[in-house]
Design an enzyme around this catalytic site. Structure first.
Site, PDB file in Angstrom:
ATOM      1  N   ASP A 169      29.184  30.756  37.254  1.00  0.00           N
ATOM      2  CA  ASP A 169      29.272  31.135  38.658  1.00  0.00           C
ATOM      3  C   ASP A 169      27.853  31.365  39.168  1.00  0.00           C
ATOM      4  O   ASP A 169      27.102  32.148  38.586  1.00  0.00           O
ATOM      5  CB  ASP A 169      30.090  32.422  38.781  1.00  0.00           C
ATOM      6  CG  ASP A 169      31.003  32.414  39.974  1.00  0.00           C
ATOM      7  OD1 ASP A 169      30.499  32.172  41.074  1.00  0.00           O
ATOM      8  OD2 ASP A 169      32.213  32.656  39.801  1.00  0.00           O
ATOM      9  N   ASP A 217      29.279  30.417  44.685  1.00  0.00           N
ATOM     10  CA  ASP A 217      29.946  31.468  45.444  1.00  0.00           C
ATOM     11  C   ASP A 217      29.567  31.440  46.929  1.00  0.00           C
ATOM     12  O   ASP A 217      28.381  31.372  47.265  1.00  0.00           O
ATOM     13  CB  ASP A 217      29.535  32.814  44.831  1.00  0.00           C
ATOM     14  CG  ASP A 217      30.346  33.980  45.340  1.00  0.00           C
ATOM     15  OD1 ASP A 217      31.555  34.010  45.078  1.00  0.00           O
ATOM     16  OD2 ASP A 217      29.761  34.848  46.014  1.00  0.00           O
ATOM     17  N   GLU A 274      32.401  27.205  46.714  1.00  0.00           N
ATOM     18  CA  GLU A 274      33.469  27.966  47.356  1.00  0.00           C
ATOM     19  C   GLU A 274      33.183  27.951  48.854  1.00  0.00           C
ATOM     20  O   GLU A 274      32.079  28.300  49.270  1.00  0.00           O
ATOM     21  CB  GLU A 274      33.481  29.408  46.838  1.00  0.00           C
ATOM     22  CG  GLU A 274      34.662  30.194  47.367  1.00  0.00           C
ATOM     23  CD  GLU A 274      34.429  31.694  47.390  1.00  0.00           C
ATOM     24  OE1 GLU A 274      35.410  32.428  47.352  1.00  0.00           O
ATOM     25  OE2 GLU A 274      33.256  32.135  47.467  1.00  0.00           O
ATOM     26  N   HIS A 292      40.678  34.858  40.920  1.00  0.00           N
ATOM     27  CA  HIS A 292      40.490  36.307  40.850  1.00  0.00           C
ATOM     28  C   HIS A 292      40.486  36.974  42.228  1.00  0.00           C
ATOM     29  O   HIS A 292      40.387  38.195  42.301  1.00  0.00           O
ATOM     30  CB  HIS A 292      39.166  36.583  40.135  1.00  0.00           C
ATOM     31  CG  HIS A 292      38.002  36.054  40.918  1.00  0.00           C
ATOM     32  ND1 HIS A 292      37.796  34.692  41.096  1.00  0.00           N
ATOM     33  CD2 HIS A 292      37.033  36.678  41.619  1.00  0.00           C
ATOM     34  CE1 HIS A 292      36.728  34.519  41.864  1.00  0.00           C
ATOM     35  NE2 HIS A 292      36.244  35.695  42.186  1.00  0.00           N
ATOM     36  N   ASP A 293      40.579  36.195  43.303  1.00  0.00           N
ATOM     37  CA  ASP A 293      40.526  36.752  44.656  1.00  0.00           C
ATOM     38  C   ASP A 293      41.884  36.811  45.344  1.00  0.00           C
ATOM     39  O   ASP A 293      41.958  37.228  46.499  1.00  0.00           O
ATOM     40  CB  ASP A 293      39.596  35.905  45.540  1.00  0.00           C
ATOM     41  CG  ASP A 293      38.137  36.126  45.196  1.00  0.00           C
ATOM     42  OD1 ASP A 293      37.807  37.198  44.672  1.00  0.00           O
ATOM     43  OD2 ASP A 293      37.324  35.220  45.459  1.00  0.00           O
TER      44      ASP A 293
HETATM   45  C1  NOJ Z   1      33.747  35.158  46.491  1.00  0.00           C
HETATM   46  C2  NOJ Z   1      34.130  35.652  45.142  1.00  0.00           C
HETATM   47  O1  NOJ Z   1      35.105  34.812  44.597  1.00  0.00           O
HETATM   48  C3  NOJ Z   1      34.616  37.070  45.324  1.00  0.00           C
HETATM   49  O2  NOJ Z   1      35.199  37.585  44.163  1.00  0.00           O
HETATM   50  C4  NOJ Z   1      33.457  37.908  45.762  1.00  0.00           C
HETATM   51  O3  NOJ Z   1      33.901  39.210  46.032  1.00  0.00           O
HETATM   52  C5  NOJ Z   1      32.802  37.332  47.008  1.00  0.00           C
HETATM   53  N1  NOJ Z   1      32.636  35.924  46.951  1.00  0.00           N
HETATM   54  C6  NOJ Z   1      31.435  37.926  47.202  1.00  0.00           C
HETATM   55  O4  NOJ Z   1      30.590  37.471  46.185  1.00  0.00           O
END
Ligand code: NOJ
Length: 554
Positions: free
Chosen positions: A98, A194, A248, A320-321
């Protein structure tokens, strides 16, 4: 069609803190990962994406990095990482890291130096202002925090402990490239990047849209003015290695994604979009709404059609989000049926699938008793800020539905204490359903979600049509069933997914009515795949959450 290796792959995402504890301290780590690599390989995936495993104060569980070139002591050492990497490679698994460079932790050396004052060599590594604008952060109140030491405000689009880097500073970009090289030289195969569409901010940082909470500044930091120049610099590094990049893209549209994925500004191999994850909610505040199948289908089809022949999709329904997908788009009562059907709904689309730890055994949401039991910074913020008018009970219910923590409970390996995740009390709550829902139990059951994922991945891997074939959706307005086709040459696959608890008639495109088709996959154990049947309109009832994959020739 082309031969880029990532197109034939599928990935498994590890959020290490909850994956597997190997050294008995209640926290997942690289020792645990090392022991489970064969298991990961056995799923039929070809790569691993590690959510951040670097040193971090964990204000946002690893996404607040305090040293980009080391491993968090909770998870092991660089030597242990190297062992994991070598073993993964020996097993035929690629490894991607990541890359979190929109922001660092406020405990990173750069920030500690930067806050010392304007004469410091790191002074311009971050975005400092005497007067803040009106932007909100996405995680914690306003996007500006006053720093006593420096006597100025710094920008943080996420939590207060995540100051945004100033990517306009060429030295910062050199640091990013140096981080990339550090890991690529060690042998990793690429990066998941990210919130990468947020790294270039509009000059002057103008005020955002008034009265729009959380995302008011977004027009000035999403796909910002220099984004493609900066991305090109990072792409160059990747091109020196045979490296893979998936970005992302929160709130990204097809149009803006295409700039990252095609043409002269191509800087990514694929992008995670969010549209299909909003079939029961709205944006980051997680305004919850009942699940609507048409929204899911419409979002998936939009991306499938737009990218077809031009770019490549990153496919996922969990990470994970997001809370667990069975609890959202499926049914906990029909856990096996809906978990397997949801797998079929996305694994056979055109793109590279990413499977999140625990998804393959059908883990579901956890319901904790108090907001204090939750760990996630954004869940706590949502509880305190967005739902103020509601009763405590209702606010907590919303957190049950929406919290990212549901994806962060320890992976359930077996039915022993702490779900076999650790010998010691784990750092976070184990979902009480672990006695029934766990890897060991699903290994033994040929019809489990786990074994079904294996079948699906295997089927995809061995079919050029399912990898490269064109996509077409049928009956887009049907509110209960999702039907799509993959086609290449004269080979066709028809994928049929029922999203409801009652029986429904299986829809068949008129032109295929009465054709002989081979049922290659079905998620009901009593309907054995492999049989050839004549498929007729109105001739077949789908069971609750039934999924079918037919193959035929035209
Ligand atoms: C996206 C990540 O997937 C998430 O877990 C994170 O909190 C935010 N970006 C900030 O880095």
């Amino acid at each position: 069609m082309d031969n880029e290796w990532y197109k034939r792959m599928s990935f498994y995402q590890i959020w290490i803190r909850s994956f597997k504890d190997g050294n008995g301290d209640g926290i997942g780590d690289l020792y645990g990962v090392y022991d489970k690599l064969e298991y990961i390989r056995s799923l039929g995936v070809d790569g691993i994406w590690f959510s951040p495993i670097y040193p971090s104060p964990n204000a946002d569980f690893g996404y607040d990095i305090s040293d980009y070139k080391d491993i968090h002591p909770d998870y092991g050492t660089l030597e242990q990482f190297k062992k994991v990497l070598d073993k993964a490679h020996a097993l035929g698994l690629k490894v991607i890291m990541d890359l979190v460079v929109n922001h660092t932790s406020d405990e990173h050396k750069w920030f500690k130096e930067s806050r010392k004052g304007k004469d410091n060599p790191y002074s311009d590594y971050y975005i400092w202002r005497d007067k803040p604008n009106n932007w909100d952060s996405l995680f914690e109140g306003k996007a500006w925090e006053y720093d006593e030491e420096r006597g100025q405000y710094y920008l943080h689009l996420f939590a207060k402990k995540q100051p945004d880097l100033n990517m306009d500073n060429p030295k910062v970009r050199e640091e990013v490239k140096s981080i990339m090289r550090f890991w690529l030289d060690m042998g990793v195969d690429g990066f998941r990047e990210d919130v990468i569409n947020f790294i270039s901010k509009k000059e002057g940082l103008p005020n955002g849209i008034p009265f729009v909470p959380a995302v008011n500044g977004m027009p000035f930091y999403k796909d910002g003015p220099h984004i493609h120049e900066y991305m090109a610099e990072f792409r160059k590094v990747c091109e020196e290695y045979d490296c893979f990049q998936v970005g992302e893209g929160p709130m990204t549209t097809v149009r803006s994604a295409m700039k990252y994925l095609t043409g002269p500004t191509k800087s990514l191999d694929m992008m995670f979009s969010f549209d299909h994850m909003m079939a029961d909610c709205l944006y980051t505040e997680y305004v919850h709404r009942p699940f609507k199948l048409y929204k899911y289908k419409r979002a998936l089809s939009k991306w499938q059609y737009a990218l077809q022949g031009k770019a490549w999709n990153a496919l996922y329904i969990e990470n994970h989000d997001h809370p667990r997908i069975i609890s959202r788009y499926g049914s906990e009562r029909y856990r096996r049926e809906s978990g397997t059907m949801l797998a079929v709904s996305f694994l056979f689309l055109q793109g590279t699938p990413f499977i999140y730890q625990g998804q393959e055994i059908g883990m579901s949401n956890i319901r904790l008793r108090s907001i204090d039991d939750y760990e996630d910074v954004s869940s706590k913020e949502n509880f305190h800020k967005y739902h103020l008018k509601d009763s405590l009970e209702r606010r907590l219910k919303r957190i049950h539905i929406s919290s990212r923590d549901s994806a962060r409970t320890p992976v359930q390996w077996d039915s022993s204490a702490y779900a076999g995740f650790s010998k010691k009390k784990p750092w976070f709550f184990v979902n009480p359903n672990y006695t029934a829902v766990n890897v060991a139990a699903e290994e033994k059951d040929p019809d489990s979600i786990l074994n079904f994922y294996r079948k699906c991945l295997n089927l995809r891997k061995n079919s050029r049509t399912l990898i490269y074939g064109s996509y077409r959706e049928y009956f887009p307005k049907d509110p209960e069933v999702y039907i799509y086709e993959r086609a290449m040459g004269n080979i066709r696959y028809l994928i049929i997914c029922s999203f409801v608890k009652h029986k429904v008639f299986m829809l068949v495109p008129k032109k295929y009515n009465g054709m002989k088709m081979e049922l290659v996959l079905d998620n009901y154990p009593d309907i054995r795949s492999g049989q050839v049947e004549t498929v007729k309109i109105g001739s077949c009832l789908l069971k609750p959450y039934e999924a079918r994959v037919y193959r035929f020739h035209v």
